[in-house]
Write an enzyme that holds these catalytic residues in place. Structure first.
Site, PDB file in Angstrom:
ATOM      1  N   SER A  76     -84.135  47.050 -16.677  1.00 28.72           N
ATOM      2  CA  SER A  76     -83.632  46.405 -17.894  1.00 28.72           C
ATOM      3  C   SER A  76     -84.161  44.984 -17.931  1.00 28.72           C
ATOM      4  CB  SER A  76     -82.092  46.383 -17.883  1.00 28.72           C
ATOM      5  OG  SER A  76     -81.582  45.464 -18.838  1.00 28.72           O
ATOM      6  N   TYR A  94     -74.077  45.327 -13.047  1.00 28.89           N
ATOM      7  CA  TYR A  94     -75.181  45.930 -13.802  1.00 28.89           C
ATOM      8  C   TYR A  94     -76.496  45.194 -13.587  1.00 28.89           C
ATOM      9  CZ  TYR A  94     -77.954  47.826 -17.626  1.00 28.89           C
ATOM     10  OH  TYR A  94     -78.962  48.415 -18.360  1.00 28.89           O
TER      11      TYR A  94
END
Length: 240
Positions: A76, A94
């Site tokens: 990401s 995350y």
């Protein structure tokens, strides 16, 4: 279409799935969870680190001798804000799990190169895509902002967000050890292009340590040599 089940929150399920695969050209490590309600994996690890990194590490290692072309690990743009705390591997949540994806993909590239393997290891990230990922977040202001505003105003459709991953997985000219993502402002949208990973993702000492810890946690050993030295000329020359 041949559908098979694997629960990436359970390493036993990952092993059972891998045992059913006899051949694969391409492996795309794409599954992920983002800020879900607090829970742990079947083996007791923080769920985002377990699903986003450990399961993909284990699955890749278990399938490596049956792969013929490439591994694409989906990270990401938020890996740039990630950190790895070896005292508490779930602490990075995350962003940390996405940094772990990048560290793993580059270390896999180094080891495949050292083994003179024809298999390639690439990274991809979708930018900001409107998917069910944000909707599955635990109730919070962040989820409200992302799902009600961000997804409507900034995000691209999921199909467009998949383009960098598909490029990395199918392009005959895709180079091992590279990151493919959207080339627009902030890497949020745009045509697939080669991007520069965060400096933290390029640190071979952290990558080697994460690899060793991941082997210990998962019990999966890759049949690959560790590269000699700390320099990485084979992944030099990322875009500035």
């Amino acid at each position: 279409m041949d559908l098979r089940h694997a629960d990436l929150a359970d390493l036993d399920s990952v092993r059972a799935f891998a045992a059913t695969v006899t051949h694969a050209d391409v492996l795309i490590n794409n599954a992920g969870v983002m800020d879900p309600p607090t829970r742990r994996s079947a083996q007791g690890h923080e769920i985002q680190f377990a699903v986003n990194h450990l399961a993909h590490f284990a699955l890749t290692g278990l399938l490596l001798d049956r792969l013929t072309d490439r591994v694409v690990t989906v990270t990401s743009v938020l890996h740039k804000k990630g950190r790895i705390d070896f005292a508490d591997l779930g602490a990075g949540l995350y962003n940390g799990s996405k940094l772990a994806n990048a560290l793993f993909a580059l270390e896999l590239h180094r080891r495949l190169t050292a083994a003179a393997s024809p298999v390639r290891s690439l990274m991809a990230h979708p930018g900001y895509a409107a998917t069910g990922l944000q909707a599955a977040m635990r109730p919070s202001l962040n989820r409200l902002i992302l799902t009600k505003l961000g997804n409507r105003l900034l995000a691209v459709p999921a199909a467009q967000g998949a383009r960098p991953t598909l490029h990395a997985a199918t392009s005959p000219t895709a180079t091992s050890g590279r990151l493919i993502g959207p080339g627009g402002p902030g890497e949020l949208r745009g045509a697939p292009t080669e991007l520069r990973p965060a400096p933290a993702a390029l640190d071979p000492q952290t990558a080697t340590r994460l690899w060793t810890v991941s082997e210990e946690i998962t019990g999966v050993r890759f049949p690959l040599p560790q590269p000699d030295g700390d320099d990485n000329p084979e992944i030099a020359g990322f875009p500035t």
